[in-house]
Design a protein around this motif. Structure first.
Motif, PDB file in Angstrom:
ATOM      1  N   ALA A 190      65.256 -83.384   6.029  1.00  0.00           N
ATOM      2  CA  ALA A 190      65.253 -84.198   6.562  1.00  0.00           C
ATOM      3  C   ALA A 190      64.414 -85.386   8.031  1.00  0.00           C
ATOM      4  CB  ALA A 190      66.999 -84.148   7.385  1.00  0.00           C
ATOM      5  N   ILE A 191      64.542 -86.316   7.588  1.00  0.00           N
ATOM      6  CA  ILE A 191      63.756 -87.121   8.911  1.00  0.00           C
ATOM      7  C   ILE A 191      64.516 -87.467   8.902  1.00  0.00           C
ATOM      8  CG2 ILE A 191      61.509 -86.631   7.456  1.00  0.00           C
ATOM      9  CD1 ILE A 191      61.801 -89.037   6.715  1.00  0.00           C
ATOM     10  N   MET A 192      64.492 -87.776  11.071  1.00  0.00           N
ATOM     11  CA  MET A 192      65.381 -88.832  11.259  1.00  0.00           C
ATOM     12  C   MET A 192      64.739 -89.301  13.097  1.00  0.00           C
ATOM     13  SD  MET A 192      67.285 -85.113  13.179  1.00  0.00           S
ATOM     14  CE  MET A 192      67.694 -85.196  11.247  1.00  0.00           C
ATOM     15  N   SER A 193      64.177 -90.065  13.746  1.00  0.00           N
ATOM     16  CA  SER A 193      63.925 -90.463  14.701  1.00  0.00           C
ATOM     17  C   SER A 193      64.532 -91.092  15.993  1.00  0.00           C
ATOM     18  CB  SER A 193      62.814 -91.572  14.186  1.00  0.00           C
ATOM     19  OG  SER A 193      63.432 -92.975  13.892  1.00  0.00           O
TER      20      SER A 193
ATOM     21  N   ASN B 256      73.949 -82.999   3.542  1.00  0.00           N
ATOM     22  CA  ASN B 256      72.971 -84.017   2.668  1.00  0.00           C
ATOM     23  C   ASN B 256      72.289 -82.095   2.186  1.00  0.00           C
ATOM     24  OD1 ASN B 256      74.865 -85.704   1.877  1.00  0.00           O
ATOM     25  ND2 ASN B 256      73.474 -86.945   2.592  1.00  0.00           N
ATOM     26  N   LEU B 257      71.868 -81.958   3.431  1.00  0.00           N
ATOM     27  CA  LEU B 257      70.417 -81.199   3.607  1.00  0.00           C
ATOM     28  C   LEU B 257      70.791 -79.220   3.272  1.00  0.00           C
ATOM     29  CD1 LEU B 257      67.445 -80.237   4.270  1.00  0.00           C
ATOM     30  CD2 LEU B 257      68.167 -80.172   7.010  1.00  0.00           C
ATOM     31  N   ARG B 258      71.902 -79.403   3.674  1.00  0.00           N
ATOM     32  CA  ARG B 258      72.949 -78.413   2.946  1.00  0.00           C
ATOM     33  C   ARG B 258      73.174 -78.140   1.726  1.00  0.00           C
ATOM     34  NH1 ARG B 258      77.080 -78.568   5.603  1.00  0.00           N
ATOM     35  NH2 ARG B 258      76.442 -78.079   7.332  1.00  0.00           N
ATOM     36  N   ALA B 259      73.461 -79.249   0.988  1.00  0.00           N
ATOM     37  CA  ALA B 259      73.284 -79.180  -0.142  1.00  0.00           C
ATOM     38  C   ALA B 259      72.330 -78.772  -0.950  1.00  0.00           C
ATOM     39  CB  ALA B 259      74.353 -80.843  -0.638  1.00  0.00           C
ATOM     40  N   ALA B 260      71.807 -79.784  -0.455  1.00  0.00           N
ATOM     41  CA  ALA B 260      69.068 -79.144  -1.049  1.00  0.00           C
ATOM     42  C   ALA B 260      69.093 -77.856  -0.930  1.00  0.00           C
ATOM     43  CB  ALA B 260      68.732 -80.702  -0.400  1.00  0.00           C
ATOM     44  N   ILE B 261      69.826 -77.253  -0.093  1.00  0.00           N
ATOM     45  CA  ILE B 261      69.323 -75.812  -0.561  1.00  0.00           C
ATOM     46  C   ILE B 261      69.656 -75.147  -1.300  1.00  0.00           C
ATOM     47  CG2 ILE B 261      69.595 -73.635   1.314  1.00  0.00           C
ATOM     48  CD1 ILE B 261      69.530 -75.310   3.379  1.00  0.00           C
TER      49      ILE B 261
ATOM     50  N   HIS C 275      61.209 -81.632  -0.951  1.00  0.00           N
ATOM     51  CA  HIS C 275      62.414 -82.733  -1.006  1.00  0.00           C
ATOM     52  C   HIS C 275      62.918 -83.825   0.034  1.00  0.00           C
ATOM     53  CE1 HIS C 275      65.821 -83.916  -3.647  1.00  0.00           C
ATOM     54  NE2 HIS C 275      67.063 -82.790  -2.065  1.00  0.00           N
ATOM     55  N   ILE C 276      62.733 -84.630   0.220  1.00  0.00           N
ATOM     56  CA  ILE C 276      62.982 -84.925   1.565  1.00  0.00           C
ATOM     57  C   ILE C 276      64.299 -86.150   1.020  1.00  0.00           C
ATOM     58  CG2 ILE C 276      62.785 -87.712   2.921  1.00  0.00           C
ATOM     59  CD1 ILE C 276      60.021 -87.414   2.202  1.00  0.00           C
ATOM     60  N   VAL C 277      66.026 -85.346   1.854  1.00  0.00           N
ATOM     61  CA  VAL C 277      66.824 -85.747   2.103  1.00  0.00           C
ATOM     62  C   VAL C 277      66.947 -87.257   1.858  1.00  0.00           C
ATOM     63  CG1 VAL C 277      68.518 -84.824   2.486  1.00  0.00           C
ATOM     64  CG2 VAL C 277      67.212 -83.118   2.164  1.00  0.00           C
ATOM     65  N   HIS C 278      67.533 -88.345   1.198  1.00  0.00           N
ATOM     66  CA  HIS C 278      67.798 -89.301   2.050  1.00  0.00           C
ATOM     67  C   HIS C 278      68.890 -89.880   1.880  1.00  0.00           C
ATOM     68  CE1 HIS C 278      63.443 -90.623   0.301  1.00  0.00           C
ATOM     69  NE2 HIS C 278      63.812 -89.730  -0.856  1.00  0.00           N
ATOM     70  N   GLY C 279      69.268 -90.628   3.055  1.00  0.00           N
ATOM     71  CA  GLY C 279      70.129 -90.634   3.589  1.00  0.00           C
ATOM     72  C   GLY C 279      71.166 -90.043   4.269  1.00  0.00           C
ATOM     73  N   PRO C 280      72.316 -90.392   5.524  1.00  0.00           N
ATOM     74  CA  PRO C 280      71.876 -91.691   5.708  1.00  0.00           C
ATOM     75  C   PRO C 280      70.887 -91.528   6.996  1.00  0.00           C
ATOM     76  CG  PRO C 280      74.124 -90.721   6.995  1.00  0.00           C
ATOM     77  CD  PRO C 280      73.367 -89.175   5.420  1.00  0.00           C
ATOM     78  N   GLU C 281      70.237 -92.765   6.845  1.00  0.00           N
ATOM     79  CA  GLU C 281      69.209 -92.821   8.044  1.00  0.00           C
ATOM     80  C   GLU C 281      69.590 -92.777   9.484  1.00  0.00           C
ATOM     81  OE1 GLU C 281      65.186 -95.184   5.735  1.00  0.00           O
ATOM     82  OE2 GLU C 281      67.283 -96.044   6.820  1.00  0.00           O
ATOM     83  N   ILE C 282      68.658 -91.813  10.433  1.00  0.00           N
ATOM     84  CA  ILE C 282      69.310 -91.316  11.563  1.00  0.00           C
ATOM     85  C   ILE C 282      68.543 -92.212  12.231  1.00  0.00           C
ATOM     86  CG2 ILE C 282      70.002 -90.085  13.394  1.00  0.00           C
ATOM     87  CD1 ILE C 282      71.931 -90.047  10.745  1.00  0.00           C
ATOM     88  N   ALA C 283      68.366 -93.655  13.078  1.00  0.00           N
ATOM     89  CA  ALA C 283      67.376 -93.874  13.800  1.00  0.00           C
ATOM     90  C   ALA C 283      68.006 -94.416  15.302  1.00  0.00           C
ATOM     91  CB  ALA C 283      67.469 -95.332  13.273  1.00  0.00           C
TER      92      ALA C 283
END
Length: 175
Positions: A106-109, A170-175, A134-142
């Protein structure tokens, strides 16, 4: 227990990106958070050839391997991710085997500007391409501005909390 690796693209004490990584882990729930240290020497192929990969880089590489998922928060410097984060990726790319491929990330800023570092996220996505996470998309955190965290380091805006909770779901679901 899930192992999360948090990487903050800022070396500053009290960095809002470090706070954001920690807040993301808190909202993720039951997990062990390891913080990656990216305060590394500048990548230099001559140094690598003469003395090898620094121990701090090997440690970061090991943390990537051990993590079930990765959270990266980046500031935005002149429309891009900071050099210290790119440098860490350059060093880690020298370690074998590279096991980042397919790993939920997961990416954020967080940045002082109105856009909250969204351009830094775009360059971060580009830099991660070689690693094939595997980049977990959305929602974007800025997270925009410096006043989004309280004295305990927790996000204060309801919108940010809702979006970050969803991203961690979403990150947890992707694991």
């Amino acid at each position: 227990m899930t192992k999360l690796l948090g990487i903050s693209g800022s070396l500053r004490t009290g960095s809002t990106n470090t706070l954001l990584v920690k807040e993301a882990a808190r909202l993720f729930g039951d997990a062990e958070l390891m913080l990656g240290d990216i305060n590394l020497p500048l990548y230099n192929g001559d140094v690598e050839a003469s003395v090898g990969v620094p121990q701090a880089v090997e440690t970061l590489h090991g943390q990537i391997q051990a993590a079930d998922a990765i959270i990266i928060a980046t500031p935005e410097y002149n429309g891009n991710l900071p050099g210290v984060l790119k440098n860490a990726f350059d060093w880690v790319s020298r370690c074998k085997p590279m096991t980042w491929g397919g790993k939920p990330t997961a990416i954020m800023s967080a940045a002082a500007g109105r856009a909250g570092g969204i351009r830094g996220q775009n360059s971060l996505r580009f830099c991660l391409t070689a690693f094939q996470p595997h980049i977990v998309h959305g929602p974007e955190i800025a997270v925009a501005g410096g006043d989004a965290f309280d004295d305990a380091g927790q996000l204060t805006g309801e919108m940010y909390l809702k979006q970050l909770t969803q991203l961690m779901d979403n990150l947890r679901a992707a694991i």
